[in-house]
Design a protein around this motif. Structure first.
Motif, mmCIF file in Angstrom:
data_model
loop_
_atom_site.group_PDB
_atom_site.id
_atom_site.type_symbol
_atom_site.label_atom_id
_atom_site.label_comp_id
_atom_site.label_asym_id
_atom_site.label_seq_id
_atom_site.Cartn_x
_atom_site.Cartn_y
_atom_site.Cartn_z
ATOM 1 N N GLN A 1 0.822 -1.212 0.000
ATOM 2 C CA GLN A 1 0.000 0.000 0.000
ATOM 3 C C GLN A 1 0.854 1.260 0.000
ATOM 4 O OE1 GLN A 1 -2.333 0.881 3.522
ATOM 5 N NE2 GLN A 1 -4.098 1.450 2.297
ATOM 6 N N GLY A 2 2.092 1.149 0.469
ATOM 7 C CA GLY A 2 2.962 2.313 0.539
ATOM 8 C C GLY A 2 3.415 2.831 -0.808
ATOM 9 N N GLU A 3 3.203 2.038 -1.866
ATOM 10 C CA GLU A 3 3.547 2.444 -3.237
ATOM 11 C C GLU A 3 5.004 2.886 -3.348
ATOM 12 O OE1 GLU A 3 0.698 5.373 -4.423
ATOM 13 O OE2 GLU A 3 -0.915 3.911 -4.647
ATOM 14 N N LEU A 4 5.896 2.106 -2.766
ATOM 15 C CA LEU A 4 7.323 2.373 -2.871
ATOM 16 C C LEU A 4 7.853 1.798 -4.180
ATOM 17 C CD1 LEU A 4 8.336 1.310 0.766
ATOM 18 C CD2 LEU A 4 7.847 3.628 -0.038
ATOM 19 N N SER A 5 9.084 2.107 -4.480
ATOM 20 C CA SER A 5 9.735 1.466 -5.615
ATOM 21 C C SER A 5 9.988 -0.001 -5.277
ATOM 22 C CB SER A 5 11.071 2.152 -5.913
ATOM 23 O OG SER A 5 11.961 1.990 -4.820
ATOM 24 N N HIS A 6 10.379 -0.784 -6.290
ATOM 25 C CA HIS A 6 10.656 -2.205 -6.032
ATOM 26 C C HIS A 6 11.758 -2.342 -4.986
ATOM 27 C CE1 HIS A 6 11.095 -6.487 -6.703
ATOM 28 N NE2 HIS A 6 12.395 -6.310 -6.886
ATOM 29 N N ALA A 7 12.815 -1.539 -5.126
ATOM 30 C CA ALA A 7 13.904 -1.582 -4.144
ATOM 31 C C ALA A 7 13.408 -1.164 -2.759
ATOM 32 C CB ALA A 7 15.045 -0.672 -4.588
ATOM 33 N N GLY A 8 12.511 -0.179 -2.711
ATOM 34 C CA GLY A 8 11.948 0.260 -1.437
ATOM 35 C C GLY A 8 11.130 -0.830 -0.775
ATOM 36 N N ASN A 9 10.335 -1.543 -1.578
ATOM 37 C CA ASN A 9 9.557 -2.662 -1.053
ATOM 38 C C ASN A 9 10.461 -3.729 -0.441
ATOM 39 O OD1 ASN A 9 7.125 -1.534 -1.790
ATOM 40 N ND2 ASN A 9 6.923 -2.714 -3.675
ATOM 41 N N VAL A 10 11.533 -4.052 -1.160
ATOM 42 C CA VAL A 10 12.463 -5.082 -0.690
ATOM 43 C C VAL A 10 13.121 -4.645 0.619
ATOM 44 C CG1 VAL A 10 14.621 -6.289 -1.185
ATOM 45 C CG2 VAL A 10 12.899 -6.011 -2.986
ATOM 46 N N LEU A 11 13.584 -3.407 0.676
ATOM 47 C CA LEU A 11 14.244 -2.907 1.884
ATOM 48 C C LEU A 11 13.290 -2.857 3.071
ATOM 49 C CD1 LEU A 11 16.443 -0.024 0.430
ATOM 50 C CD2 LEU A 11 17.225 -2.230 1.307
ATOM 51 N N ALA A 12 12.054 -2.415 2.821
ATOM 52 C CA ALA A 12 11.067 -2.331 3.897
ATOM 53 C C ALA A 12 10.748 -3.725 4.437
ATOM 54 C CB ALA A 12 9.798 -1.651 3.400
ATOM 55 N N TYR A 13 10.634 -4.704 3.546
ATOM 56 C CA TYR A 13 10.305 -6.057 4.007
ATOM 57 C C TYR A 13 11.485 -6.690 4.727
ATOM 58 C CZ TYR A 13 8.293 -10.672 4.261
ATOM 59 O OH TYR A 13 7.808 -11.874 4.734
ATOM 60 N N LEU A 14 12.706 -6.453 4.244
ATOM 61 C CA LEU A 14 13.882 -6.959 4.942
ATOM 62 C C LEU A 14 13.983 -6.357 6.340
ATOM 63 C CD1 LEU A 14 16.599 -6.977 2.124
ATOM 64 C CD2 LEU A 14 15.470 -8.955 3.173
ATOM 65 N N PHE A 15 13.636 -5.074 6.456
ATOM 66 C CA PHE A 15 13.607 -4.432 7.768
ATOM 67 C C PHE A 15 12.615 -5.145 8.682
ATOM 68 C CE2 PHE A 15 11.473 -1.386 10.591
ATOM 69 C CZ PHE A 15 12.546 -0.973 11.366
ATOM 70 N N PHE A 16 11.426 -5.446 8.151
ATOM 71 C CA PHE A 16 10.420 -6.154 8.949
ATOM 72 C C PHE A 16 10.925 -7.524 9.377
ATOM 73 C CE2 PHE A 16 7.116 -9.447 8.853
ATOM 74 C CZ PHE A 16 6.371 -9.060 9.959
ATOM 75 N N VAL A 17 11.506 -8.282 8.450
ATOM 76 C CA VAL A 17 11.973 -9.642 8.744
ATOM 77 C C VAL A 17 13.006 -9.632 9.864
ATOM 78 C CG1 VAL A 17 13.264 -11.620 7.827
ATOM 79 C CG2 VAL A 17 11.460 -10.556 6.453
ATOM 80 N N VAL A 18 13.978 -8.738 9.780
ATOM 81 C CA VAL A 18 15.039 -8.683 10.794
ATOM 82 C C VAL A 18 14.500 -8.141 12.119
ATOM 83 C CG1 VAL A 18 17.256 -7.647 11.402
ATOM 84 C CG2 VAL A 18 16.849 -8.447 9.063
#
Length: 224
Positions: A147-164
């Motif tokens: 929903q945040g409508e980030l770039s593909h790289a932004g999506n990946v970074l945000a999800y990696l942040f969540f996982v860690v």
């Protein structure tokens, strides 16, 4: 990115504060080769989350492409509503001292003492697959990021942040044990004892506060 991280924080706190995961990691750390086994345990859980992110990120992305922003908002609001309900139910269950379906049975403690590194990895992965609460937190995090409508790289970074970050309370004692093994044993014993004595009150408070907030966010998104 900042707004997405803010919305992820309640999900991170809820996922990180499930006490069974922390207690299992602490138990592994106290055995022979404890750092390796606990790290493998955490890695197993994080690997499953990464796979979930790839699979459901694609599904949610396809839904957003097909139905537009309204469809993405509907998915996110519904999941936040579900998370809020799950957290409030969990708080009531904990308050009534009913058995937590995500808590490991006592026999697991005996099994854990003899695990290899690979088996510890498998246990972490299996528990992540079987934990209903963790599924809800993960799917909600994916929806919030989409929903945040980030770039593909932004999506990946945000999800990696969540996982860690969702594994932070498991990873923290592992790092301490690796960096300062001489002083870690006493601290880990004290941490496990404190957690076992106070986890019920902490979990009830966290689940109630964040559950109510997420429930409100979900309802507001659906009717807004």
């Amino acid at each position: 990115m900042g707004a997405v991280i803010v919305y992820l924080l309640p999900l991170i706190v809820g996922a990180a504060l499930l006490p069974a995961w922390i207690i299992l990691a602490l138990f592994l750390l106290r055995g022979e080769g404890g750092v390796r086994k606990a790290l493998a345990f955490a890695a197993g859980a994080m690997t499953v989350r990464l796979v979930q992110g790839v699979l459901f990120g694609y599904v949610f992305g396809a839904a957003a492409d097909a139905y537009g922003e309204s469809g993405s908002n509907l998915i996110t609001s519904t999941l936040l509503l579900v998370v809020g309900i799950v957290m409030l139910i969990s708080a009531i269950t904990k308050w009534r001292q009913e058995e937590d379906p995500d808590a490991p049975p006592p026999k697991w403690m005996a099994i854990l003492s003899g695990l290899s590194d690979l088996q510890a990895f498998g246990i972490g992965a299996l528990l992540m697959v079987l934990s209903i609460k963790q599924w809800v937190f993960t799917l909600s995090a994916i929806a919030v990021i989409e929903q945040g409508e980030l770039s593909h790289a932004g999506n990946v970074l945000a999800y990696l942040f969540f996982v860690v970050a969702a594994q932070s309370l498991v990873l923290a004692p592992i790092i301490v044990s690796a960096v300062a093994p001489t002083h870690a044993a006493r601290m880990l014993d004290a941490m496990q004892g404190w957690l076992e004595r106070n986890s019920r009150v902490i979990v009830i408070a966290v689940l109630s506060i964040f559950g109510a907030w997420l429930l409100w966010k979900g309802i507001n998104g659906l009717i807004g």
